[in-house]
Design an enzyme around this catalytic site. Structure first.
Site, PDB file in Angstrom:
ATOM      1  N   CYS A 129      29.291  93.275  66.984  1.00 34.24           N
ATOM      2  CA  CYS A 129      28.044  94.045  66.835  1.00 34.24           C
ATOM      3  C   CYS A 129      28.285  95.537  66.589  1.00 34.24           C
ATOM      4  O   CYS A 129      27.616  96.161  65.752  1.00 34.24           O
ATOM      5  CB  CYS A 129      27.176  93.869  68.085  1.00 34.24           C
ATOM      6  SG  CYS A 129      28.100  93.917  69.622  1.00 34.24           S
ATOM      7  N   HIS A 252      22.498  98.972  70.718  1.00 36.70           N
ATOM      8  CA  HIS A 252      23.734  99.751  70.837  1.00 36.70           C
ATOM      9  C   HIS A 252      23.570 101.083  70.103  1.00 36.70           C
ATOM     10  O   HIS A 252      23.017 101.133  68.995  1.00 36.70           O
ATOM     11  CB  HIS A 252      24.903  99.015  70.168  1.00 36.70           C
ATOM     12  CG  HIS A 252      25.469  97.858  70.954  1.00 36.70           C
ATOM     13  ND1 HIS A 252      24.992  97.447  72.166  1.00 36.70           N
ATOM     14  CD2 HIS A 252      26.518  97.044  70.661  1.00 36.70           C
ATOM     15  CE1 HIS A 252      25.715  96.416  72.601  1.00 36.70           C
ATOM     16  NE2 HIS A 252      26.632  96.149  71.707  1.00 36.70           N
TER      17      HIS A 252
HETATM   18  P1  NAP Z   1      25.562  83.873  76.819  1.00 41.69           P
HETATM   19  O1  NAP Z   1      24.227  84.514  76.955  1.00 41.69           O
HETATM   20  O2  NAP Z   1      26.436  83.757  78.004  1.00 41.69           O
HETATM   21  O3  NAP Z   1      25.353  82.390  76.176  1.00 41.69           O
HETATM   22  C1  NAP Z   1      26.430  81.504  75.987  1.00 41.69           C
HETATM   23  C2  NAP Z   1      25.930  80.264  75.271  1.00 41.69           C
HETATM   24  O4  NAP Z   1      27.022  79.378  75.048  1.00 41.69           O
HETATM   25  C3  NAP Z   1      24.887  79.482  76.071  1.00 41.69           C
HETATM   26  O5  NAP Z   1      23.975  78.870  75.206  1.00 41.69           O
HETATM   27  C4  NAP Z   1      25.755  78.442  76.756  1.00 41.69           C
HETATM   28  O6  NAP Z   1      25.025  77.307  77.180  1.00 41.69           O
HETATM   29  C5  NAP Z   1      26.670  78.082  75.598  1.00 41.69           C
HETATM   30  N1  NAP Z   1      27.840  77.357  76.040  1.00 41.69           N
HETATM   31  C6  NAP Z   1      28.682  77.646  77.052  1.00 41.69           C
HETATM   32  N2  NAP Z   1      29.613  76.680  77.175  1.00 41.69           N
HETATM   33  C7  NAP Z   1      29.340  75.754  76.225  1.00 41.69           C
HETATM   34  C8  NAP Z   1      29.919  74.510  75.852  1.00 41.69           C
HETATM   35  N3  NAP Z   1      30.988  74.021  76.497  1.00 41.69           N
HETATM   36  N4  NAP Z   1      29.379  73.822  74.821  1.00 41.69           N
HETATM   37  C9  NAP Z   1      28.299  74.296  74.165  1.00 41.69           C
HETATM   38  N5  NAP Z   1      27.698  75.468  74.476  1.00 41.69           N
HETATM   39  C10 NAP Z   1      28.222  76.184  75.493  1.00 41.69           C
HETATM   40  O7  NAP Z   1      26.451  84.621  75.732  1.00 41.69           O
HETATM   41  P2  NAP Z   1      25.961  85.393  74.404  1.00 41.69           P
HETATM   42  O8  NAP Z   1      25.815  86.820  74.702  1.00 41.69           O
HETATM   43  O9  NAP Z   1      24.859  84.655  73.756  1.00 41.69           O
HETATM   44  O10 NAP Z   1      27.291  85.277  73.547  1.00 41.69           O
HETATM   45  C11 NAP Z   1      27.816  84.041  73.126  1.00 41.69           C
HETATM   46  C12 NAP Z   1      29.021  84.304  72.261  1.00 41.69           C
HETATM   47  O11 NAP Z   1      28.577  84.946  71.067  1.00 41.69           O
HETATM   48  C13 NAP Z   1      30.047  85.249  72.887  1.00 41.69           C
HETATM   49  O12 NAP Z   1      30.988  84.567  73.670  1.00 41.69           O
HETATM   50  C14 NAP Z   1      30.653  85.899  71.692  1.00 41.69           C
HETATM   51  O13 NAP Z   1      31.732  85.138  71.224  1.00 41.69           O
HETATM   52  C15 NAP Z   1      29.528  85.910  70.672  1.00 41.69           C
HETATM   53  N6  NAP Z   1      28.880  87.244  70.611  1.00 41.69           N
HETATM   54  C16 NAP Z   1      29.056  87.950  69.507  1.00 41.69           C
HETATM   55  C17 NAP Z   1      28.511  89.195  69.413  1.00 41.69           C
HETATM   56  C18 NAP Z   1      28.776  90.025  68.219  1.00 41.69           C
HETATM   57  O14 NAP Z   1      29.088  91.153  68.417  1.00 41.69           O
HETATM   58  N7  NAP Z   1      28.625  89.511  67.029  1.00 41.69           N
HETATM   59  C19 NAP Z   1      27.763  89.731  70.439  1.00 41.69           C
HETATM   60  C20 NAP Z   1      27.585  88.990  71.573  1.00 41.69           C
HETATM   61  C21 NAP Z   1      28.163  87.736  71.646  1.00 41.69           C
HETATM   62  P3  NAP Z   1      24.404  77.241  78.680  1.00 41.69           P
HETATM   63  O15 NAP Z   1      23.167  78.081  78.683  1.00 41.69           O
HETATM   64  O16 NAP Z   1      24.114  75.791  78.842  1.00 41.69           O
HETATM   65  O17 NAP Z   1      25.455  77.733  79.615  1.00 41.69           O
HETATM   66  O1  3JN Z   2      29.914  93.582  74.615  1.00 42.71           O
HETATM   67  C1  3JN Z   2      29.273  93.714  73.573  1.00 42.71           C
HETATM   68  O2  3JN Z   2      28.399  94.579  73.448  1.00 42.71           O
HETATM   69  C2  3JN Z   2      29.581  92.833  72.428  1.00 42.71           C
HETATM   70  C3  3JN Z   2      30.321  91.629  72.874  1.00 42.71           C
HETATM   71  C4  3JN Z   2      30.812  90.762  72.052  1.00 42.71           C
HETATM   72  C5  3JN Z   2      31.586  89.614  72.520  1.00 42.71           C
HETATM   73  C6  3JN Z   2      31.432  89.145  73.820  1.00 42.71           C
HETATM   74  C7  3JN Z   2      32.211  88.093  74.280  1.00 42.71           C
HETATM   75  C8  3JN Z   2      33.137  87.518  73.468  1.00 42.71           C
HETATM   76  C9  3JN Z   2      32.506  89.019  71.681  1.00 42.71           C
HETATM   77  C10 3JN Z   2      32.612  89.471  70.261  1.00 42.71           C
HETATM   78  O3  3JN Z   2      31.726  89.124  69.492  1.00 42.71           O
HETATM   79  O4  3JN Z   2      33.537  90.166  69.879  1.00 42.71           O
HETATM   80  C11 3JN Z   2      33.303  87.974  72.159  1.00 42.71           C
HETATM   81  C12 3JN Z   2      34.334  87.342  71.323  1.00 42.71           C
HETATM   82  O5  3JN Z   2      34.002  86.366  70.654  1.00 42.71           O
HETATM   83  O6  3JN Z   2      35.476  87.802  71.331  1.00 42.71           O
END
Ligand code: NAP
Ligand code: 3JN
Length: 349
Positions: A129, A252
């Site tokens: 992000c 952010h």
């Molecule tokens: P979050 O609020 O903790 O949500 C995690 C999601 O993953 C929930 O839907 C969870 O389901 C699901 N999950 C966990 N274990 C699983 C499994 N074994 N099988 C299927 N689904 C599963 O996290 P978030 O903030 O949405 O972030 C999720 C991911 O997106 C991060 O780990 C990161 O890699 C990525 N992300 C990317 C950015 C970016 O900068 N582009 C920003 C934030 C996050 P439950 O609700 O059932 O636990």
């Molecule tokens: O912390 C934030 O503001 C962005 C977080 C992103 C994030 C959180 C957990 C795992 C990432 C990411 O998108 O880089 C990951 C990950 O997939 O490494």
């Protein structure tokens, strides 16, 4: 064609929830949305365009008859299941960092490098992000006068750390307002769930996002450095980042110093920003107009303001850049990639 069949992996999370919203508003032809999460959520419901969607458990066969799979359930889930989705004929748009630096995987911000989508081999990575909003703001400058160097400090919202971290900040804020002693505050996740120590974020600022690497930078900082070079197709750009978590829920903010290759006036930069795709210029100091995290919530644009010349460095500029981390930083950029693939006729369903 009746429309795409779309899987959302991580549909109950902070990002996944917004993916559903972005798909609801999307111009993509959509036949069906299926939702996947962990076993704790199986059987619960989410809604897509007022229709109930039952959360399913994720298995390799989940991707049969899926055209597009949007992943945001963490890197380990992408590692295990993205190639299964591709094997079943789906295109994966992955929000995790797992594939971002893979040379065979395009890392795409549509305003900057949508042409890279033409090289996809089934998986497309969504950048971090903090990187995305910086790219949207700096690409117009790079195209006009080139970029030598970037020094960025981030002020990141807690929703970037997931739904549980938002709850933790809310609990801590209540504890502070109820005058509970600090040792009684809930501190289980922040700054980083997988690290050893946890500190309060309420009424605080924590200069740690993700874990530290051996060189004392955090992985979030390295993501910004490496992803910038890949997206801008320039390994020579000097980039350094300091990533800080602040007690804001969504949106952010970034203070960006950029040194250009050729000279450019502030008025020219403002003109560039006014015309740039995905950018909203908010820059009128005389009227106290500048981007604010609160105003960015649920907006798809990247807001740019406080554009100033550095007082000492002739080709140095400072900018304040704000965007909704869950939308342009994650869910909207992913859905925008899907829309761009569709427009470029790159989805063979
Ligand atoms: P979050 O609020 O903790 O949500 C995690 C999601 O993953 C929930 O839907 C969870 O389901 C699901 N999950 C966990 N274990 C699983 C499994 N074994 N099988 C299927 N689904 C599963 O996290 P978030 O903030 O949405 O972030 C999720 C991911 O997106 C991060 O780990 C990161 O890699 C990525 N992300 C990317 C950015 C970016 O900068 N582009 C920003 C934030 C996050 P439950 O609700 O059932 O636990
Ligand atoms: O912390 C934030 O503001 C962005 C977080 C992103 C994030 C959180 C957990 C795992 C990432 C990411 O998108 O880089 C990951 C990950 O997939 O490494």
């Amino acid at each position: 064609m009746k429309g795409y069949r779309i899987a959302i992996v991580g549909a109950t999370g902070a990002v996944g929830t917004k993916m559903i919203q972005m798909l609801e508003q999307s111009t993509l032809p959509i036949q069906e949305v299926r939702a996947f999460a962990s076993k704790h959520s199986v059987g619960k419901t989410v809604f897509f365009r007022q229709k109930k969607v039952i959360i399913e458990a994720l298995v390799p066969e989940s991707f049969e008859e899926i055209d597009l799979a949007l992943f945001s359930a963490g890197g380990s889930i992408s590692k295990e299941f993205a190639s299964e989705a591709v094997k079943h004929g789906a295109i994966v748009i992955d929000n995790t960092s797992y594939f971002r630096m893979d040379p065979n995987v395009p890392l795409v911000v549509p305003e900057v490098n949508k042409e890279d989508l033409k090289k996809h081999q089934g998986i497309i990575a969504n950048p971090n992000c903090s990187t995305i909003q910086m790219m949207v703001a700096l690409e117009p400058i790079r195209q006009k006068v080139g970029i030598e160097r970037i020094i960025v400090s981030t002020y990141q919202a807690v929703s970037g750390a997931g739904a549980k971290a938002v709850f933790e900040l809310e609990q801590q804020t209540q504890s502070y307002l109820n005058r509970l002693p600090k040792k009684e505050w809930q501190t289980d996740i922040l700054p980083c769930g997988s690290d050893q120590k946890h500190y309060p974020l309420a009424f605080n600022a924590l200069p740690q996002i993700d874990v530290f690497s051996e060189d004392d930078y955090t992985f979030e900082e390295w993501k910004m450095i490496n992803e910038t070079k890949k997206i801008m197709h320039d390994q020579t750009i000097k980039v350094v980042a300091t990533c800080v978590r602040i007690p804001v829920v969504q949106g952010h903010s970034e203070s960006i110093y950029v040194e250009t290759k050729e000279k450019i006036d502030v008025s020219e930069v403002r003109e560039l920003m006014e015309k740039a795709s995905g950018v909203c210029l908010e820059d009128d100091p005389s009227q106290q107009i500048y981007p604010q995290a609160l105003n960015s919530v649920n907006r798809k644009e990247t807001f740019v303001g406080r554009i100033r010349k550095d007082p000492d460095i002739e080709k140095g500029l400072h900018l304040w850049v704000v965007s909704d981390n869950l939308l342009k930083g994650a869910a909207w950029n992913s859905v925008q990639i899907a829309e761009t693939l569709h427009e470029m006729n790159l989805i063979h369903g």
